[in-house]
Design a protein around this motif. Sequence first.
Motif, PDB file in Angstrom:
ATOM      1  N   SER A 201       0.817  -1.159  -0.097  1.00 27.65           N
ATOM      2  CA  SER A 201      -0.132  -0.003   0.124  1.00 27.65           C
ATOM      3  C   SER A 201       0.849   1.274  -0.031  1.00 27.65           C
ATOM      4  N   PRO A 202       0.523   2.278  -0.706  1.00 30.24           N
ATOM      5  CA  PRO A 202       1.355   3.510  -0.798  1.00 30.24           C
ATOM      6  C   PRO A 202       1.005   4.290   0.399  1.00 30.24           C
ATOM      7  N   HIS A 203      -0.017   4.041   1.359  1.00 32.02           N
ATOM      8  CA  HIS A 203      -0.410   5.084   2.473  1.00 32.02           C
ATOM      9  C   HIS A 203       0.604   4.464   3.725  1.00 32.02           C
ATOM     10  N   ILE A 204       1.667   3.815   3.513  1.00 35.42           N
ATOM     11  CA  ILE A 204       2.536   3.710   4.786  1.00 35.42           C
ATOM     12  C   ILE A 204       3.971   4.342   4.483  1.00 35.42           C
ATOM     13  N   SER A 205       4.318   4.796   5.789  1.00 38.06           N
ATOM     14  CA  SER A 205       5.479   5.428   5.527  1.00 38.06           C
ATOM     15  C   SER A 205       6.718   4.674   5.402  1.00 38.06           C
ATOM     16  N   LYS A 206       7.663   5.600   4.954  1.00 40.20           N
ATOM     17  CA  LYS A 206       8.930   4.714   4.553  1.00 40.20           C
ATOM     18  C   LYS A 206       9.321   3.836   5.597  1.00 40.20           C
ATOM     19  N   GLU A 207       9.650   4.456   6.990  1.00 40.39           N
ATOM     20  CA  GLU A 207       9.961   3.959   8.102  1.00 40.39           C
ATOM     21  C   GLU A 207       9.368   2.669   8.551  1.00 40.39           C
ATOM     22  N   THR A 208       8.009   2.652   8.794  1.00 39.33           N
ATOM     23  CA  THR A 208       7.129   1.363   9.199  1.00 39.33           C
ATOM     24  C   THR A 208       7.355   0.418   7.999  1.00 39.33           C
ATOM     25  N   ARG A 209       7.291   0.862   6.828  1.00 37.57           N
ATOM     26  CA  ARG A 209       7.269  -0.115   5.764  1.00 37.57           C
ATOM     27  C   ARG A 209       8.623  -0.916   5.933  1.00 37.57           C
ATOM     28  N   GLU A 210       9.763  -0.230   6.411  1.00 36.20           N
ATOM     29  CA  GLU A 210      11.102  -1.000   6.549  1.00 36.20           C
ATOM     30  C   GLU A 210      11.190  -1.658   7.711  1.00 36.20           C
ATOM     31  N   LYS A 211      10.577  -1.335   8.698  1.00 38.84           N
ATOM     32  CA  LYS A 211      10.785  -2.087   9.921  1.00 38.84           C
ATOM     33  C   LYS A 211       9.667  -3.189   9.675  1.00 38.84           C
ATOM     34  N   VAL A 212       8.651  -3.153   9.237  1.00 41.88           N
ATOM     35  CA  VAL A 212       7.787  -4.341   8.904  1.00 41.88           C
ATOM     36  C   VAL A 212       8.672  -5.136   8.131  1.00 41.88           C
ATOM     37  N   LEU A 213       9.052  -4.725   6.859  1.00 40.10           N
ATOM     38  CA  LEU A 213       9.837  -5.885   6.207  1.00 40.10           C
ATOM     39  C   LEU A 213      10.888  -6.647   6.970  1.00 40.10           C
ATOM     40  N   ASN A 214      11.552  -5.757   7.654  1.00 36.79           N
ATOM     41  CA  ASN A 214      12.521  -6.268   8.383  1.00 36.79           C
ATOM     42  C   ASN A 214      12.182  -7.413   9.386  1.00 36.79           C
ATOM     43  N   SER A 215      11.159  -7.425  10.100  1.00 34.87           N
ATOM     44  CA  SER A 215      10.403  -8.478  11.008  1.00 34.87           C
ATOM     45  C   SER A 215      10.293  -9.476   9.906  1.00 34.87           C
ATOM     46  N   MET A 216       9.704  -9.325   9.010  1.00 28.38           N
ATOM     47  CA  MET A 216       9.272 -10.486   7.913  1.00 28.38           C
ATOM     48  C   MET A 216      10.315 -11.265   7.912  1.00 28.38           C
ATOM     49  N   LYS A 217      11.404 -10.457   7.348  1.00 32.93           N
ATOM     50  CA  LYS A 217      12.713 -11.290   6.845  1.00 32.93           C
ATOM     51  C   LYS A 217      13.121 -12.177   8.116  1.00 32.93           C
ATOM     52  N   GLU A 218      13.179 -11.459   9.478  1.00 41.21           N
ATOM     53  CA  GLU A 218      13.735 -11.924  10.528  1.00 41.21           C
ATOM     54  C   GLU A 218      13.063 -13.207  11.091  1.00 41.21           C
ATOM     55  N   LEU A 219      11.704 -13.036  10.925  1.00 42.08           N
ATOM     56  CA  LEU A 219      10.829 -14.464  11.451  1.00 42.08           C
ATOM     57  C   LEU A 219      10.475 -15.275  10.395  1.00 42.08           C
ATOM     58  N   GLY A 220      10.922 -15.083   9.147  1.00 44.59           N
ATOM     59  CA  GLY A 220      10.864 -15.900   8.109  1.00 44.59           C
ATOM     60  C   GLY A 220       9.327 -16.158   7.789  1.00 44.59           C
ATOM     61  N   TYR A 221       8.812 -14.938   7.609  1.00 44.04           N
ATOM     62  CA  TYR A 221       7.317 -14.708   7.326  1.00 44.04           C
ATOM     63  C   TYR A 221       6.846 -15.352   6.030  1.00 44.04           C
TER      64      TYR A 221
END
Lengths: 354, 354
Positions: A40-60
Amino acid sequence: MSQAGDDIMTRKKRARVTLEQVANHAGVSRATASLVVRGSPHISKETREKVLNSMKELGYIYDRVAANLRSQRSSTVGLIITEIGNPFFSELLVGVHEALDKEGYTVILGTTFDSPSKQDALLSTMLEYRVGGVIMSPVPGCSVDMVERLKQWEIPVVLVAREMPSGEQFDYIGIDNVAGGRLVTEHLIQQGHRRIAFLGGFSGSSAWRDRKKGYCQAFHQAGLEIDESLIIEAPATRQGGINAIKQALQHPNPPTAAFGYNDIVAFGVMLGLKEAGMIPGRDFAVVGFDNIQESSMFNPPLTTVSAFPQLIGTYAADILHQRMNGDAGEAKRLILQPELVVRESSLLHSDHQF
Amino acid sequence: MSQAGDDIMTRKKRARVTLEQVANHAGVSRATASLVVRGSPHISKETREKVLNSMKELGYIYDRVAANLRSQRSSTVGLIITEIGNPFFSELLVGVHEALDKEGYTVILGTTFDSPSKQDALLSTMLEYRVGGVIMSPVPGCSVDMVERLKQWEIPVVLVAREMPSGEQFDYIGIDNVAGGRLVTEHLIQQGHRRIAFLGGFSGSSAWRDRKKGYCQAFHQAGLEIDESLIIEAPATRQGGINAIKQALQHPNPPTAAFGYNDIVAFGVMLGLKEAGMIPGRDFAVVGFDNIQESSMFNPPLTTVSAFPQLIGTYAADILHQRMNGDAGEAKRLILQPELVVRESSLLHSDHQF
DNA sequence: AGTATTTGTTAGATCGATCTAAAAAAAGTA
DNA sequence: TACTTTTTTTAGATCGATCTAACAAATACT
């Protein structure tokens, strides 16, 4: 009904990482994480990266099953053909598959082997799997009822290669079989043949009827009579071709040329001729239909008609894609024009007489 | 990550009939209706019929997506092959498909075209779709990492036709490629050939390396030297075969026979020979590998080695089925023994000299 | 500064089934 | 009749995501 037998199922042990866990890990809400996953485009850059990192870290792993359930959408497409063994269909499959793949769809495959009950079962399965659309080559004598069920659920259906009685409401991509049959027959007549057998396939299929129609048209146009006893139905397989030519050769006044319902049948016809001690392309002319890749490599190379299976598949996929994206216009009909490909199997030496 | 782009989705308008509606209509609870759908034995005859009637009346469609989500099971199987265009794989597909179909599984198809990234993408998709198992032919140089991810989720994986480096932990069904390569080469040596090219395919694939190994073994056993310049890698396609044989013929001391990596390559080799004015089977011996259906019909009929693709598919499906039903035993290895099929392409007339 | 607007985030309901554990009904037993 | 035991049915939580609509926070506008 839909028995979901336990025996065919598998249980997963390791628990899946859920979006909720990702959200917690990233310190945001589940909804936000969901928006990130969906880009979604309604997400700020920082939150997006935070979430993407967590996804990677947890193996989502994204759970399309859950997503499809909730969103009532589907990125799955059903493809129903009669058999994969026939190169015509495997080439069609290639076309469909490549085009859909590019758009991010996943293909569920089914084969009917020309059995109406199998076709119904497949359509049911696809409904149960919530496919977003279906590309199918209907079985001969297919009733429109079952397919209409899909229409009811607003699941777009694109027919390929074969038409369906009163199937005008569906998109259809195919080839002009009448023209193809005419091309083949005109060619043989032009080569001096007068007794031309039409071998293989069954009158239940629209393709068969159309090809025969073209065959008849060419005869009439040339002012020739048709000998119905030279039209022999048989399974559209190699073996069917072998049997059909053997039967044709029994005829008191045997043919000098044969038009095989498709290339596979024509291969069978040529094998049958060889078995009978004749050399196809020298003692007897053979023509096929479809122009599958192998036909150029046969011994002798087979004269045939290009039916562009891969192209049909590609077009079908494109139209289905449009339909799945809301195009609700009139049913489309796309009829490709066949092209005669003359090779040695139909060019008898000039010193032969009939 | 897994962007579920909106553009590729379809929205259904007509609401689905749910189990709840069926239950209400039949005057039972949702749970009871669910048990009926699943054919539970703990349901009295009368309620079962009541529910079944309501289902029919309302036009109920079982929602496997929802069911799979809740039950954490799956009756979907992923099949990953390199390409459908190659008859070896389409025949393998037939085997897999028929066997799985019989057991009630639905097949999701993917093709890698030998691209590792495509393979990874496919495996991800399959994970996202919660497949219950995967049958795959790994791309050359495939790393074990991605596939191990599936193992982690306890999704059984069966490898077919090609091995994977350090893939001993996975079930594998294939053919003895070393023996096959030896059979072919011994046959050619026995026919009097000394300069035998090995054409097509890439050394990245295990099948290539094994076939070459067999080729080398036969040479050594016969006390002959191997000329590495006659081993030419090329795409395993018709065109690859054409190019490879052309290159081989440029050789100052050209070969008299060629071993095509597979039948398709061998077809290309024969076409290339024809283009160069030579007649395969008379001026030059050609042998293939796989024994696809077309090889018996080529001009000339191709000597080759049966690789039983359909059988491999069937076995793979059977083993996967067992795994999905809880068989957690040791990794199985099933290696079929190839059979040499001698046809005209390798039987040169005796009046030829080398 | 005070309000309007835009942008980013979220709680809570929901998709349609299955699961668990417990309740209700039927059958068996003393 | 009362009490087990067995058979049949069910309420309520749950699978893992998306949707809606509302809420903060940041920016823009008088």
